[in-house]
Design an enzyme around this catalytic site. Structure first.
Site, mmCIF file in Angstrom:
data_model
loop_
_atom_site.group_PDB
_atom_site.id
_atom_site.type_symbol
_atom_site.label_atom_id
_atom_site.label_comp_id
_atom_site.label_asym_id
_atom_site.label_seq_id
_atom_site.Cartn_x
_atom_site.Cartn_y
_atom_site.Cartn_z
ATOM 1 N N ARG A 126 5.425 -0.461 0.947
ATOM 2 C CA ARG A 126 5.664 0.271 2.200
ATOM 3 C C ARG A 126 6.446 -0.646 3.116
ATOM 4 O O ARG A 126 5.902 -1.540 3.750
ATOM 5 C CB ARG A 126 4.350 0.684 2.876
ATOM 6 N N ASP A 136 0.819 -1.216 0.000
ATOM 7 C CA ASP A 136 0.000 0.000 0.000
ATOM 8 C C ASP A 136 0.855 1.269 0.000
ATOM 9 O O ASP A 136 0.439 2.307 0.483
ATOM 10 C CB ASP A 136 -0.952 0.005 1.192
#
Length: 139
Positions: free
Chosen positions: A126, A118
């Site tokens: 991430r 994400d």
């Protein structure tokens, strides 16, 4: 790394548990060797935003992340959108009733944190990494 900042000749993959306990603080050992996690927003690198430099594995000194890939994710831990790919490994982590991808140092097999899908472009990743697992070196 030695106290003088020079690389130690001992292969970190050959260190015993006792040797790791001697080299690391209790908190470093808990996170790096026992796959622990520091409290959200508590780490020294959460709000650290240098323009240049590298983040290295606190256990062995391997370069893990370029400072240019660090971004503010709001997750409570330092976040990066890319890692030095040859210097990290990933594995499935099903602890705590969750399915996550754990990130480990490829050189010494220390736990660093987790990676999620994400993140921002260009990678969409991430890397959510414990501050305790890293040391920052200015370029």
């Amino acid at each position: 790394m030695s106290e003088t900042g020079e690389a130690d000749a001992t292969d970190p993959r050959e260190l015993t548990d006792e040797e790791w306990r001697e080299r690391l603080s209790d908190e470093e050992y808990r996170i790096l060797r026992e796959s622990g996690t520091e409290a959200k927003f508590s780490g020294e690198y959460v709000d650290h935003h240098p323009d240049d430099g590298n983040y290295r594995c606190r256990a062995c000194g391997t370069v893990l992340f370029d400072a240019e890939t660090k971004y503010e994710s709001g997750c409570g831990w330092p976040a990066f959108y890319a890692a030095e790919e040859e210097n990290v490994t990933t594995t499935l982590d099903t602890s705590h009733g969750m399915r996550r991808t754990e990130v480990r140092c490829a050189t010494c097999d220390s736990h660093l944190g987790h990676v999620f899908d994400d993140g921002p472009e260009p990678t969409g990743k991430r890397f959510c990494i414990n501050s305790v697992a890293m040391e920052y070196d200015e370029a």
